[in-house]
Design a protein around this motif. Structure first.
Motif, PDB file in Angstrom:
ATOM      1  N   LYS A   1      20.761   9.064  71.905  1.00  0.00           N
ATOM      2  CA  LYS A   1      20.126  10.054  71.033  1.00  0.00           C
ATOM      3  C   LYS A   1      19.885   9.616  69.590  1.00  0.00           C
ATOM      4  O   LYS A   1      19.124  10.272  68.874  1.00  0.00           O
ATOM      5  CB  LYS A   1      20.985  11.333  71.002  1.00  0.00           C
ATOM      6  CG  LYS A   1      21.086  12.054  72.328  1.00  0.00           C
ATOM      7  CD  LYS A   1      21.802  13.388  72.152  1.00  0.00           C
ATOM      8  CE  LYS A   1      21.758  14.223  73.415  1.00  0.00           C
ATOM      9  NZ  LYS A   1      22.306  15.579  73.205  1.00  0.00           N
TER      10      LYS A   1
ATOM     11  N   ASP B   1      24.008  15.205  68.029  1.00  0.00           N
ATOM     12  CA  ASP B   1      22.787  15.938  67.697  1.00  0.00           C
ATOM     13  C   ASP B   1      22.685  16.159  66.187  1.00  0.00           C
ATOM     14  O   ASP B   1      21.602  16.056  65.600  1.00  0.00           O
ATOM     15  CB  ASP B   1      22.772  17.291  68.413  1.00  0.00           C
ATOM     16  CG  ASP B   1      22.424  17.170  69.892  1.00  0.00           C
ATOM     17  OD1 ASP B   1      21.880  16.112  70.287  1.00  0.00           O
ATOM     18  OD2 ASP B   1      22.699  18.121  70.642  1.00  0.00           O
ATOM     19  N   ARG B   2      23.811  16.468  65.556  1.00  0.00           N
ATOM     20  CA  ARG B   2      23.816  16.674  64.104  1.00  0.00           C
ATOM     21  C   ARG B   2      23.481  15.374  63.374  1.00  0.00           C
ATOM     22  O   ARG B   2      22.712  15.380  62.399  1.00  0.00           O
ATOM     23  CB  ARG B   2      25.193  17.181  63.673  1.00  0.00           C
ATOM     24  CG  ARG B   2      25.333  17.427  62.179  1.00  0.00           C
ATOM     25  CD  ARG B   2      24.499  18.589  61.723  1.00  0.00           C
ATOM     26  NE  ARG B   2      24.781  18.942  60.340  1.00  0.00           N
ATOM     27  CZ  ARG B   2      23.847  19.220  59.444  1.00  0.00           C
ATOM     28  NH1 ARG B   2      22.559  19.199  59.783  1.00  0.00           N
ATOM     29  NH2 ARG B   2      24.179  19.553  58.212  1.00  0.00           N
TER      30      ARG B   2
ATOM     31  N   SER C   1      21.624  12.961  64.525  1.00  0.00           N
ATOM     32  CA  SER C   1      20.196  12.741  64.734  1.00  0.00           C
ATOM     33  C   SER C   1      19.357  13.637  63.823  1.00  0.00           C
ATOM     34  O   SER C   1      18.360  13.188  63.233  1.00  0.00           O
ATOM     35  CB  SER C   1      19.838  12.999  66.204  1.00  0.00           C
ATOM     36  OG  SER C   1      18.477  12.760  66.440  1.00  0.00           O
ATOM     37  N   GLU C   2      19.755  14.899  63.675  1.00  0.00           N
ATOM     38  CA  GLU C   2      19.038  15.826  62.792  1.00  0.00           C
ATOM     39  C   GLU C   2      19.071  15.339  61.346  1.00  0.00           C
ATOM     40  O   GLU C   2      18.055  15.398  60.634  1.00  0.00           O
ATOM     41  CB  GLU C   2      19.657  17.222  62.888  1.00  0.00           C
ATOM     42  CG  GLU C   2      19.437  17.915  64.223  1.00  0.00           C
ATOM     43  CD  GLU C   2      20.310  19.156  64.357  1.00  0.00           C
ATOM     44  OE1 GLU C   2      21.024  19.490  63.371  1.00  0.00           O
ATOM     45  OE2 GLU C   2      20.297  19.781  65.426  1.00  0.00           O
ATOM     46  N   LEU C   3      20.233  14.896  60.903  1.00  0.00           N
ATOM     47  CA  LEU C   3      20.349  14.399  59.535  1.00  0.00           C
ATOM     48  C   LEU C   3      19.479  13.171  59.324  1.00  0.00           C
ATOM     49  O   LEU C   3      18.824  13.028  58.274  1.00  0.00           O
ATOM     50  CB  LEU C   3      21.813  14.074  59.225  1.00  0.00           C
ATOM     51  CG  LEU C   3      22.744  15.282  59.068  1.00  0.00           C
ATOM     52  CD1 LEU C   3      24.197  14.834  59.060  1.00  0.00           C
ATOM     53  CD2 LEU C   3      22.422  16.045  57.776  1.00  0.00           C
TER      54      LEU C   3
ATOM     55  N   GLU D   1      16.711  12.488  60.896  1.00  0.00           N
ATOM     56  CA  GLU D   1      15.318  12.926  60.882  1.00  0.00           C
ATOM     57  C   GLU D   1      14.923  13.536  59.538  1.00  0.00           C
ATOM     58  O   GLU D   1      13.756  13.480  59.145  1.00  0.00           O
ATOM     59  CB  GLU D   1      15.081  13.946  62.001  1.00  0.00           C
ATOM     60  CG  GLU D   1      15.096  13.347  63.392  1.00  0.00           C
ATOM     61  CD  GLU D   1      14.038  12.261  63.561  1.00  0.00           C
ATOM     62  OE1 GLU D   1      12.882  12.483  63.124  1.00  0.00           O
ATOM     63  OE2 GLU D   1      14.360  11.182  64.095  1.00  0.00           O
ATOM     64  N   SER D   2      15.904  14.108  58.821  1.00  0.00           N
ATOM     65  CA  SER D   2      15.618  14.696  57.511  1.00  0.00           C
ATOM     66  C   SER D   2      15.782  13.688  56.377  1.00  0.00           C
ATOM     67  O   SER D   2      15.730  14.059  55.203  1.00  0.00           O
ATOM     68  CB  SER D   2      16.524  15.905  57.269  1.00  0.00           C
ATOM     69  OG  SER D   2      17.882  15.510  57.190  1.00  0.00           O
TER      70      SER D   2
END
Length: 518
Positions: free
Chosen positions: A388, A354-355, A357-359, A361-362
């Motif tokens: 993911k 998840d981390r 994926s978040e990175l 996306e940013s």
């Protein structure tokens, strides 16, 4: 930019990988002709390689040289050849000659502190290793522990009695010769004939003759004030003197890629800031198999090797390194403990993915280094990544062999990816990224296991012979293409180049193949 590379041996990890990383960065990598290199147990043509180095050096912007290849004719030759010390040492004079003629040419050298394999297997060792390998390994451990004060005299004497004196003496004599070459490499560094030296440790452990030799070499480096790696705040190395940089850490097959990345980073004037993220709290303190320190230290050493700096999350890193930390089982993944491992690690891996994926996306650049198990990817992590993460947007991925091999190669790709601006470079990046998924997960975790089962069932053997090679390579190629079909972003767009699959050393441990866009 044009860089020359004299590799550790002829395997794809030491030739194809650096060439693919160079293509990502838009660098021309010059490798020796195949017929000059080693071929498994057949050593390279050392004198011809020295002439090749001398001939190409004037056209290069930098040169990377494996000392084993120059002195002995390759990694395995350094373990099994009978070349006397004087012959091996004389071959290093070519580096002095090149530096005298081209004083501004950066020359980066690396050499491996000879391993002691913990297996009764002589495939890559002298013939007596098939019978006495595990006992020689055990004796190596005991001898080093005794030197450090443990009362092991009786145990050592009993084990010595089980090993033929001629085998033990041959092993020790080879180690002495190879240690002399490592000392000569230090001398080259001190004399300014080379600008950087990596003395890596292949399949190492906290104890053993290799660890003992490493301490000797480190003491000479300290006496010579070579300074070993001391990064300053801005990431530039400094030591007690300016003659050169010495790096010492576990590794072998990734060093060529790491030093290539280092040259590339220096060429563009960058010391990339790399922020590690560890999957399992406390897992960064676990010592991975075949290494001598916690994986946190492995990460730091490999970041320094590529010329980067360790950064924190609030320091605007250029790259994030997501690390699937080693399993406490310290062994290859096995389906017999799959359910238990999944229960123990799933939530942590889910959070790591998840981390990532978040990175992404940013807009951050993220490398994934999977060192949970040696010799293949963690199936739980791959399941979550496929579900993911945008796989094609990763800056690098690795999950092969030792922790150092994985981390060093993945970091090298990540550094090259920062420079991929043209369509050709981006395709080169996707090609190597897919190569890692196909080999580290598709082959090492899935297809290699299936191939061994198939061979045992049909031929009663775990390794192919010459009559089976064509058929088994075609079988592997079909199954690797099926693995590509399971990778979002690559399925339907890429395939194994038909007929390119081969087993470089005629065994299942390593595979080679090419990839092409459909």
């Amino acid at each position: 930019m044009k860089v020359g590379l004299l590799p550790l041996d002829e395997r794809p990890v030491n030739t194809r990988y650096p060439a693919m990383i160079a293509a990502i960065a838009g660098v021309e990598l010059v490798l020796p002709p195949d017929d000059l290199l080693s071929h498994f147990r057949e050593p390279a043509r050392c004198d011809d390689l020295a002439s090749w180095l001398h001939a190409i050096a004037p056209a290069l912007d930098a040169l990377i040289v494996d000392v084993e290849m120059l002195a002995f004719g390759g990694l395995i030759a350094s373990r099994i050849s009978d070349d006397p010390p004087g012959m091996a040492l004389s071959r290093l004079d070519m580096l002095r000659a090149i530096k005298n003629e081209l004083p501004d040419l950066p020359i980066l050298a690396f050499n491996v502190i000879t391993r002691i394999s913990n297996a009764d297997d002589s495939t890559e060792e002298p013939h007596y290793w098939a019978t006495y390998g595990t006992r020689l390994y055990r004796l190596s451990q005991l001898l080093d522990r005794a030197v450090q004060g443990e009362p092991l005299t009786d145990e050592i004497a009993a084990l010595r009695a089980e090993i033929p004196p001629e085998a033990l003496r041959d092993m020790l004599r080879r180690r002495l010769r190879n240690h002399m070459v490592n000392l000569a490499s230090l001398h080259l560094l001190d004399a300014g004939a080379i600008d950087l030296l990596v003395l890596s440790s292949d399949d190492t452990s906290p104890f053993g003759l290799g660890s003992r030799e490493k301490r000797w070499l480190a003491s000479w480096a300290d006496l010579l004030a070579l300074g070993r790696h001391h990064p300053t705040i801005d990431g530039q190395e400094q030591g007690a003197r300016a003659a050169g940089i010495l790096l010492m850490y576990p590794g072998a097959d990734e060093v060529g890629c790491a030093l290539l990345a280092r040259i590339i980073n220096q060429h563009v004037g960058r010391a990339p800031r790399i922020a590690p993220i560890y999957a399992i709290p406390g897992g960064e303190e676990i010592v991975a198999p075949y290494e001598d320190g916690p994986v946190r230290l492995t990460v730091e050493r490999q970041i320094h090797a590529i010329g980067g700096t360790v950064a924190t999350a609030d320091a605007a890193p250029d790259l994030w390194l997501a690390v699937n930390t080693p399993s406490p089982r310290r062994t290859e993944w096995d389906e017999t403990f799959a359910a238990e491992e999944r229960e123990e690690r799933y939530n942590h891996l889910d959070a790591l993915v998840d981390r990532v994926s978040e990175l992404q996306e940013s807009g951050q650049q993220v490398i994934v280094a999977d060192v949970a198990y040696p010799n293949g990817a963690d199936p739980v992590l791959m399941e979550l990544l496929i579900e993911k993460v945008d796989l094609a947007r990763l800056a690098g991925f690795g999950a092969w062999n030792t922790a150092g091999n994985t981390i060093g190669t993945a970091l090298a790709q990540g550094c090259a990816a920062l420079l991929a601006t043209t369509p050709a470079q981006r395709i080169a990046h996707l090609r190597f990224l897919l190569h890692r998924f196909v080999e580290d997960w598709g082959y090492q975790h899935v297809v290699r296991r299936a191939a061994r089962v198939m061979l045992e069932r049909t031929a009663g053997t775990r390794e192919p012979d010459d009559t089976m090679l064509g058929a088994i390579c075609r079988w592997i190629e079909t199954h690797l293409n099926a693995r590509i079909g399971a990778l979002p972003g690559f399925a339907g767009r890429w395939r194994i180049t038909p007929g390119s699959t081969r087993l470089p050393w005629c065994r299942l441990f390593e595979v080679d193949f090419a990839l092409e866009m459909v």
